[in-house]
Design a protein around this motif. Sequence first.
Motif, PDB file in Angstrom:
ATOM      1  N   ARG A  29      22.160  -1.392  52.979  1.00 30.57           N
ATOM      2  CA  ARG A  29      23.203  -1.171  51.967  1.00 30.57           C
ATOM      3  C   ARG A  29      22.741  -1.616  50.587  1.00 30.57           C
ATOM      4  NH1 ARG A  29      25.494  -1.083  56.655  1.00 30.57           N
ATOM      5  NH2 ARG A  29      27.467   0.009  56.979  1.00 30.57           N
TER       6      ARG A  29
ATOM      7  N   ARG B 136      22.438   0.782  47.272  1.00 32.70           N
ATOM      8  CA  ARG B 136      23.075   0.420  46.003  1.00 32.70           C
ATOM      9  C   ARG B 136      22.018   0.264  44.900  1.00 32.70           C
ATOM     10  NH1 ARG B 136      27.965  -0.829  43.089  1.00 32.70           N
ATOM     11  NH2 ARG B 136      27.047  -1.258  41.042  1.00 32.70           N
TER      12      ARG B 136
ATOM     13  N   ASP C 296      21.856   2.280  41.426  1.00 34.22           N
ATOM     14  CA  ASP C 296      21.734   1.621  40.119  1.00 34.22           C
ATOM     15  C   ASP C 296      20.587   2.220  39.313  1.00 34.22           C
ATOM     16  OD1 ASP C 296      23.863  -0.117  40.579  1.00 34.22           O
ATOM     17  OD2 ASP C 296      22.578  -1.726  41.334  1.00 34.22           O
TER      18      ASP C 296
ATOM     19  N   PHE D 266      30.731   4.676  39.791  1.00 37.09           N
ATOM     20  CA  PHE D 266      30.627   3.966  41.053  1.00 37.09           C
ATOM     21  C   PHE D 266      31.999   3.841  41.686  1.00 37.09           C
ATOM     22  CE2 PHE D 266      26.655   2.486  39.154  1.00 37.09           C
ATOM     23  CZ  PHE D 266      25.797   2.458  40.254  1.00 37.09           C
TER      24      PHE D 266
ATOM     25  N   TRP E 157      28.039   6.469  44.492  1.00 38.46           N
ATOM     26  CA  TRP E 157      27.830   6.702  43.058  1.00 38.46           C
ATOM     27  C   TRP E 157      27.711   8.206  42.874  1.00 38.46           C
ATOM     28  CZ3 TRP E 157      23.747   9.349  40.872  1.00 38.46           C
ATOM     29  CH2 TRP E 157      23.672   9.331  39.473  1.00 38.46           C
TER      30      TRP E 157
ATOM     31  N   LEU F 295      27.087   5.116  49.479  1.00 37.59           N
ATOM     32  CA  LEU F 295      26.927   3.672  49.613  1.00 37.59           C
ATOM     33  C   LEU F 295      27.465   3.146  50.933  1.00 37.59           C
ATOM     34  CD1 LEU F 295      28.004   2.694  45.985  1.00 37.59           C
ATOM     35  CD2 LEU F 295      25.679   3.067  46.845  1.00 37.59           C
TER      36      LEU F 295
ATOM     37  N   ALA G 169      21.662  -5.110  43.045  1.00 36.68           N
ATOM     38  CA  ALA G 169      22.116  -5.462  44.398  1.00 36.68           C
ATOM     39  C   ALA G 169      21.349  -6.643  44.969  1.00 36.68           C
ATOM     40  CB  ALA G 169      22.029  -4.263  45.338  1.00 36.68           C
TER      41      ALA G 169
END
Length: 234
Positions: free
Chosen positions: A16, A20, A24, A39, A44, A60, A169
């Motif tokens: 996860r 993420r 990003d 998000f 996203w 996600l 993250a």
Amino acid sequence: MINSMLEQTLRPVLLRAAARNNADWCEAMCRAHGLRGEFRADAWSSPTRTPPYYPDAVTLTEHVDTGDLLARVDIRTPGATLKDSFAALDLHQHGWTPLFDATWIARASQPAAGTRWRRVRTEAELQDWERAWDGGVRELFRPSLLEDPSVLLLAAPGLDTGAVLSLGAGVVGVSNLFTADGVDPDRAWGECVAAAAAFCPGLTLVGYEHGPDLAVAERAGFTPLGPLRVWLRD
């Protein structure tokens, strides 16, 4: 063997985090092109077509309302892509086809011991770095990335190896790794791991690879976390 610092129970957490972190990085690339994504808990997404090579959405979680997510993506023009981070969606009925499958990977940071890689600092250096990454690409990597604190564009002197490290993250993402013709890819991955230890000490490395590159990453100490699939809408 799984890295001693990446126990089996950590794999879902790291998977996860990898998804993420990748989202990003996609958002950072969009910002550099004057675009903004959104998000939400499930994904996203960008309502406007993203830069080349970058998806229009990154999931996600495994639990996604497909119709709701696709409504957030521009499908009016061909070429939309969606990164199904858990290979959990079936988009065939919505007019999408698989583009490629890959595997998320992670590696614990190694103790910092120096690196010959250096950070790209100027626009001229950025242009040279982009040519070394892909000689057919122009102005994909915009100068504003040089001021983004979450992004490090790195390369060895002479640009025979290099990569992007992206923070997010709680991990550091490895992407866009390149080698000049004739350079051993195992060397490049080893140098990338050393650079991450020097520039981002203590942070777990994540990313994704497929095919021969996945085998090279595993030789550099990366552990597979789980599958992903990128979908294309013609």
